[in-house]
Motif scaffolding. Structure first.
Motif, PDB file in Angstrom:
ATOM      1  N   ARG A  72       0.815  -1.225   0.000  1.00  0.00           N
ATOM      2  CA  ARG A  72       0.000   0.000   0.000  1.00  0.00           C
ATOM      3  C   ARG A  72       0.846   1.272   0.000  1.00  0.00           C
ATOM      4  NH1 ARG A  72      -5.492  -0.247   1.431  1.00  0.00           N
ATOM      5  NH2 ARG A  72      -6.268  -2.293   0.918  1.00  0.00           N
ATOM      6  N   GLN A  73       2.004   1.196  -0.692  1.00  0.00           N
ATOM      7  CA  GLN A  73       2.897   2.365  -0.656  1.00  0.00           C
ATOM      8  C   GLN A  73       2.299   3.601  -1.335  1.00  0.00           C
ATOM      9  OE1 GLN A  73       6.494   0.665  -2.240  1.00  0.00           O
ATOM     10  NE2 GLN A  73       6.002   1.059  -4.381  1.00  0.00           N
ATOM     11  N   ALA A  74       1.411   3.400  -2.314  1.00  0.00           N
ATOM     12  CA  ALA A  74       0.673   4.528  -2.881  1.00  0.00           C
ATOM     13  C   ALA A  74      -0.667   4.560  -2.163  1.00  0.00           C
ATOM     14  CB  ALA A  74       0.472   4.340  -4.379  1.00  0.00           C
ATOM     15  N   ARG A 115      -3.417   6.719   1.028  1.00  0.00           N
ATOM     16  CA  ARG A 115      -3.942   7.900   1.721  1.00  0.00           C
ATOM     17  C   ARG A 115      -2.991   8.599   2.669  1.00  0.00           C
ATOM     18  NH1 ARG A 115      -9.298   4.795   3.383  1.00  0.00           N
ATOM     19  NH2 ARG A 115      -7.601   3.314   3.621  1.00  0.00           N
ATOM     20  N   TYR A 155      -1.278  11.874  -2.866  1.00  0.00           N
ATOM     21  CA  TYR A 155      -2.280  10.883  -3.274  1.00  0.00           C
ATOM     22  C   TYR A 155      -3.686  11.443  -3.066  1.00  0.00           C
ATOM     23  CZ  TYR A 155      -5.523   6.983  -3.032  1.00  0.00           C
ATOM     24  OH  TYR A 155      -6.615   6.181  -3.223  1.00  0.00           O
ATOM     25  N   ARG A 215      -6.565  11.967  -5.894  1.00  0.00           N
ATOM     26  CA  ARG A 215      -7.890  11.348  -5.794  1.00  0.00           C
ATOM     27  C   ARG A 215      -8.983  12.417  -5.907  1.00  0.00           C
ATOM     28  NH1 ARG A 215      -9.493   8.371  -0.350  1.00  0.00           N
ATOM     29  NH2 ARG A 215      -9.562  10.548   0.219  1.00  0.00           N
ATOM     30  N   PHE A 261     -11.670   6.926  -5.767  1.00  0.00           N
ATOM     31  CA  PHE A 261     -10.657   5.877  -5.826  1.00  0.00           C
ATOM     32  C   PHE A 261     -10.768   5.064  -7.120  1.00  0.00           C
ATOM     33  CE2 PHE A 261      -9.982   1.305  -4.855  1.00  0.00           C
ATOM     34  CZ  PHE A 261      -8.604   1.320  -4.878  1.00  0.00           C
ATOM     35  N   LEU A 321       1.688  -1.761  -9.097  1.00  0.00           N
ATOM     36  CA  LEU A 321       0.535  -1.306  -9.871  1.00  0.00           C
ATOM     37  C   LEU A 321      -0.496  -0.686  -8.939  1.00  0.00           C
ATOM     38  CD1 LEU A 321      -1.544  -1.476 -12.280  1.00  0.00           C
ATOM     39  CD2 LEU A 321      -2.026  -3.804 -11.481  1.00  0.00           C
ATOM     40  N   SER A 376      -4.069  -0.299  -8.194  1.00  0.00           N
ATOM     41  CA  SER A 376      -5.348  -0.900  -8.558  1.00  0.00           C
ATOM     42  C   SER A 376      -5.959  -1.452  -7.283  1.00  0.00           C
ATOM     43  CB  SER A 376      -5.129  -2.008  -9.600  1.00  0.00           C
ATOM     44  OG  SER A 376      -6.377  -2.445 -10.097  1.00  0.00           O
ATOM     45  N   ASP A 377      -6.791  -2.456  -7.391  1.00  0.00           N
ATOM     46  CA  ASP A 377      -7.351  -3.084  -6.193  1.00  0.00           C
ATOM     47  C   ASP A 377      -7.627  -4.551  -6.476  1.00  0.00           C
ATOM     48  OD1 ASP A 377      -8.335  -2.096  -3.419  1.00  0.00           O
ATOM     49  OD2 ASP A 377      -9.769  -3.617  -4.046  1.00  0.00           O
ATOM     50  N   TYR A 381     -15.180 -11.260   0.244  1.00  0.00           N
ATOM     51  CA  TYR A 381     -15.846  -9.986  -0.083  1.00  0.00           C
ATOM     52  C   TYR A 381     -17.113 -10.212  -0.908  1.00  0.00           C
ATOM     53  CZ  TYR A 381     -11.818  -7.490   1.746  1.00  0.00           C
ATOM     54  OH  TYR A 381     -10.847  -7.002   2.587  1.00  0.00           O
ATOM     55  N   PHE A 438      -2.428 -11.631  -2.844  1.00  0.00           N
ATOM     56  CA  PHE A 438      -2.802 -11.173  -1.501  1.00  0.00           C
ATOM     57  C   PHE A 438      -3.898 -12.085  -0.952  1.00  0.00           C
ATOM     58  CE2 PHE A 438      -0.721  -7.076  -0.844  1.00  0.00           C
ATOM     59  CZ  PHE A 438      -0.393  -6.667  -2.125  1.00  0.00           C
ATOM     60  N   THR A 478      -5.361 -11.998   2.147  1.00  0.00           N
ATOM     61  CA  THR A 478      -5.504 -11.236   3.395  1.00  0.00           C
ATOM     62  C   THR A 478      -6.270 -12.017   4.458  1.00  0.00           C
ATOM     63  OG1 THR A 478      -5.525  -9.271   2.018  1.00  0.00           O
ATOM     64  CG2 THR A 478      -6.261  -8.995   4.286  1.00  0.00           C
ATOM     65  N   HIS A 495       1.996  -5.893   6.678  1.00  0.00           N
ATOM     66  CA  HIS A 495       0.705  -5.654   6.024  1.00  0.00           C
ATOM     67  C   HIS A 495       0.776  -4.232   5.487  1.00  0.00           C
ATOM     68  CE1 HIS A 495      -3.984  -6.120   6.177  1.00  0.00           C
ATOM     69  NE2 HIS A 495      -3.475  -6.430   5.001  1.00  0.00           N
TER      70      HIS A 495
HETATM   71  O1  CP3 Z   1      -0.038  -1.386  -2.591  1.00  0.00           O
HETATM   72  C1  CP3 Z   1      -0.343  -0.465  -3.361  1.00  0.00           C
HETATM   73  O2  CP3 Z   1       0.059   0.720  -3.204  1.00  0.00           O
HETATM   74  C2  CP3 Z   1      -1.138  -0.809  -4.601  1.00  0.00           C
HETATM   75  C3  CP3 Z   1      -2.540  -0.618  -4.515  1.00  0.00           C
HETATM   76  C4  CP3 Z   1      -3.447  -1.509  -3.684  1.00  0.00           C
HETATM   77  C5  CP3 Z   1      -4.682  -1.033  -3.181  1.00  0.00           C
HETATM   78  N1  CP3 Z   1      -5.357  -2.081  -2.642  1.00  0.00           N
HETATM   79  C6  CP3 Z   1      -5.141   0.358  -3.275  1.00  0.00           C
HETATM   80  C7  CP3 Z   1      -6.240   0.810  -2.409  1.00  0.00           C
HETATM   81  C8  CP3 Z   1      -3.366  -2.869  -3.358  1.00  0.00           C
HETATM   82  C9  CP3 Z   1      -2.227  -3.850  -3.600  1.00  0.00           C
HETATM   83  C10 CP3 Z   1      -4.594  -3.216  -2.707  1.00  0.00           C
HETATM   84  C11 CP3 Z   1      -4.908  -4.591  -2.249  1.00  0.00           C
HETATM   85  C12 CP3 Z   1      -6.129  -4.820  -1.472  1.00  0.00           C
HETATM   86  N2  CP3 Z   1      -7.362  -4.219  -1.598  1.00  0.00           N
HETATM   87  C13 CP3 Z   1      -6.247  -5.826  -0.483  1.00  0.00           C
HETATM   88  C14 CP3 Z   1      -5.177  -6.810  -0.104  1.00  0.00           C
HETATM   89  C15 CP3 Z   1      -4.095  -6.215   0.719  1.00  0.00           C
HETATM   90  C16 CP3 Z   1      -4.507  -5.839   2.114  1.00  0.00           C
HETATM   91  O3  CP3 Z   1      -4.336  -4.660   2.445  1.00  0.00           O
HETATM   92  O4  CP3 Z   1      -4.913  -6.731   2.849  1.00  0.00           O
HETATM   93  C17 CP3 Z   1      -7.556  -5.770   0.029  1.00  0.00           C
HETATM   94  C18 CP3 Z   1      -8.130  -6.637   1.131  1.00  0.00           C
HETATM   95  C19 CP3 Z   1      -8.253  -4.764  -0.690  1.00  0.00           C
HETATM   96  C20 CP3 Z   1      -9.690  -4.385  -0.549  1.00  0.00           C
HETATM   97  C21 CP3 Z   1      -9.864  -2.966  -0.193  1.00  0.00           C
HETATM   98  N3  CP3 Z   1      -9.605  -1.898  -1.031  1.00  0.00           N
HETATM   99  C22 CP3 Z   1     -10.310  -2.435   1.039  1.00  0.00           C
HETATM  100  C23 CP3 Z   1     -10.674  -3.274   2.248  1.00  0.00           C
HETATM  101  C24 CP3 Z   1     -10.320  -1.041   0.905  1.00  0.00           C
HETATM  102  C25 CP3 Z   1     -10.837  -0.022   1.879  1.00  0.00           C
HETATM  103  C26 CP3 Z   1     -10.129   0.067   3.141  1.00  0.00           C
HETATM  104  C27 CP3 Z   1      -8.682   0.428   3.017  1.00  0.00           C
HETATM  105  O5  CP3 Z   1      -7.835  -0.278   3.590  1.00  0.00           O
HETATM  106  O6  CP3 Z   1      -8.373   1.434   2.388  1.00  0.00           O
HETATM  107  C28 CP3 Z   1      -9.832  -0.737  -0.380  1.00  0.00           C
HETATM  108  C29 CP3 Z   1      -9.615   0.616  -0.947  1.00  0.00           C
HETATM  109  C30 CP3 Z   1      -8.228   0.963  -1.378  1.00  0.00           C
HETATM  110  N4  CP3 Z   1      -7.433   0.175  -2.138  1.00  0.00           N
HETATM  111  C31 CP3 Z   1      -7.557   2.190  -1.132  1.00  0.00           C
HETATM  112  C32 CP3 Z   1      -6.322   2.110  -1.782  1.00  0.00           C
HETATM  113  C33 CP3 Z   1      -5.250   3.164  -1.867  1.00  0.00           C
HETATM  114  C34 CP3 Z   1      -8.110   3.370  -0.365  1.00  0.00           C
HETATM  115  C35 CP3 Z   1      -9.106   4.063  -1.204  1.00  0.00           C
HETATM  116  C36 CP3 Z   1      -9.158   5.526  -0.904  1.00  0.00           C
HETATM  117  O7  CP3 Z   1      -9.948   5.911  -0.040  1.00  0.00           O
HETATM  118  O8  CP3 Z   1      -8.428   6.276  -1.564  1.00  0.00           O
END
Ligand code: CP3
Length: 354
Positions: A27-29, A31, A36, A40, A46, A74, A76-77, A154, A207, A209, A327
């Motif tokens: 999650r290096q990129a 909030r 960032y 957004r 997002f 990358l 994405s999600d 999910y 992932f 999780t 994590h």
């Molecule tokens: O790592 C990176 O920088 C790349 C981008 C990335 C995101 N999500 C961006 C994101 C990656 C690799 C993920 C993976 C992801 N997404 C996982 C597996 C990794 C983990 O953290 O366990 C899971 C379970 C998700 C599902 C997801 N997406 C949730 C539960 C949420 C909301 C809560 C949260 O932790 O932010 C998201 C949204 C999300 N995905 C954001 C980002 C930057 C935040 C959205 C925002 O408000 O800008």
């Protein structure tokens, strides 16, 4: 293709010698970075960031502009796959992801399509090629996907969950239905990750999780089995280089041996497992990625540096470690603390590679 200027991340994943321990952050990129949040706001949401290759590229690059990271991931999600299966992903502020449709019955499972990345998720492969072009060989690009089990949580719960009651009820009451769903997801993930690799992803991470919420037997049957299917189905060499596969199950400390036996190249380790112990168990088979508690970044830069030193000492001398958090980085972390963390790895790790 442009030559890779910094390949210590790919080398460490293959347990080849490196000059220092490579580092990136899950999650290096995100909030915690003010730039960032600004991107957004400009994009709208997002998902608008994810679906527009230029925005996805812009936010992927942001942490690399600030810190000496050894890999890009990358933007994405993991939930793009269920969205492409027509479940209608949306995000409500402060509430995390939600789906308009949930998967609760055998008929719901049978109605799920297998994802065709080329037609349903071309915005992701377009983002991959845009980012590769922008990186211009600076560091490797990581592609990723959720594991079938984690995606299923999910899809069945309709969003994030604390007790996983619907998905676990399905797993225990109708295991064959659960298996059909996981099989569709595994086929979708194989297509998705292979498309990312063909578009330019140089390593991929799965992932998982929520694998750690399963019982010992259920983990093997409902999570690991499908990650094995994915590892077996992935393109492992592209552009004349091996494409390493990283498996990350949060809470999997007791399952490292069976994970290492899948034929993946590396395991992501969370902070509940001692890295030295993990290395003794599986370090001759796979590289290890991790494993600092993300909450250490709330402590002072001095305390962060001490924790980095102790994790480096715990892994010990030689290659095969990729430094990371156990994590994703939390949204309230001060970017200056992330900097102290990364710089500590850069400064303290070379002595372990002499
Ligand atoms: O790592 C990176 O920088 C790349 C981008 C990335 C995101 N999500 C961006 C994101 C990656 C690799 C993920 C993976 C992801 N997404 C996982 C597996 C990794 C983990 O953290 O366990 C899971 C379970 C998700 C599902 C997801 N997406 C949730 C539960 C949420 C909301 C809560 C949260 O932790 O932010 C998201 C949204 C999300 N995905 C954001 C980002 C930057 C935040 C959205 C925002 O408000 O800008």
């Amino acid at each position: 293709m442009t030559e890779l200027k910094n390949d210590r991340f790919l080398k460490a994943l293959l347990r080849e010698p490196v000059d220092r321990t490579p580092i990136w952050m899950m999650r290096q990129a995100g909030r915690y970075l003010p730039e960032y949040r600004a991107s957004r706001a400009t994009a709208g949401s997002f998902m608008d960031l994810c679906m527009n290759a230029d925005f996805a590229c812009e936010v992927t690059m942001q942490p690399l502009e600030r810190y000496p990271l050894d890999a890009a991931i990358l933007f994405s999600d993991i939930l793009t796959i269920p969205d492409a299966m027509d479940l209608g992903l949306y995000f409500e502020t402060g509430e995390g992801p939600k789906f308009k449709k949930v998967v609760r019955t055998e008929a719901d499972v049978d109605a799920l399509p297998i994802v065709n990345t080329a037609s349903d998720l071309s915005y992701v492969t377009k983002a991959v090629s845009t980012i590769r072009h922008e990186l211009n060989g600076r560091v490797p690009l990581i592609g990723f996907s959720g594991s079938p089990w984690t995606l299923a949580t999910y899809m069945v719960e309709g969003g994030s969950s604390k007790d996983f009651r619907h998905v676990k009820a399905m797993m225990y009451n109708q295991p064959e239905v659960m298996h059909r769903m996981l099989d569709k997801l595994a086929l979708s993930v194989i297509d998705y990750l292979n498309a990312q690799i063909m578009a330019g992803a140089q390593a991929v991470q799965i992932f998982d999780t929520w694998g750690g919420v399963l019982s010992h037997a259920a983990y093997q049957e409902f999570s690991l089995k499908y990650m094995q299917q994915i590892v077996d189905g992935l393109i492992r060499e592209h552009e004349g280089r091996r494409v390493p596969v990283i498996l990350f199950t949060k809470g999997a400390g007791q399952w490292l041996e069976s994970m290492a036996n899948t034929g993946c190249d590396a395991l992501g380790i969370d902070w509940t497992t001692d890295l030295g112990n993990a290395r003794a168990r599986v370090g001759s088979k796979v590289a290890l990625q991790g494993n600092m508690d993300p909450s250490v970044l709330y402590a002072s830069p001095k305390r962060i540096r001490e924790e980095v030193a102790s994790i480096l000492a715990s892994y010990g001398h030689g290659t095969g470690q990729v430094f990371n958090l156990g994590h994703g980085i939390h949204q309230f972390v001060d970017p200056e603390h992330a900097k102290a963390f990364i710089e500590a790895v850069v400064e303290l790790s070379p002595q372990y590679h002499k």
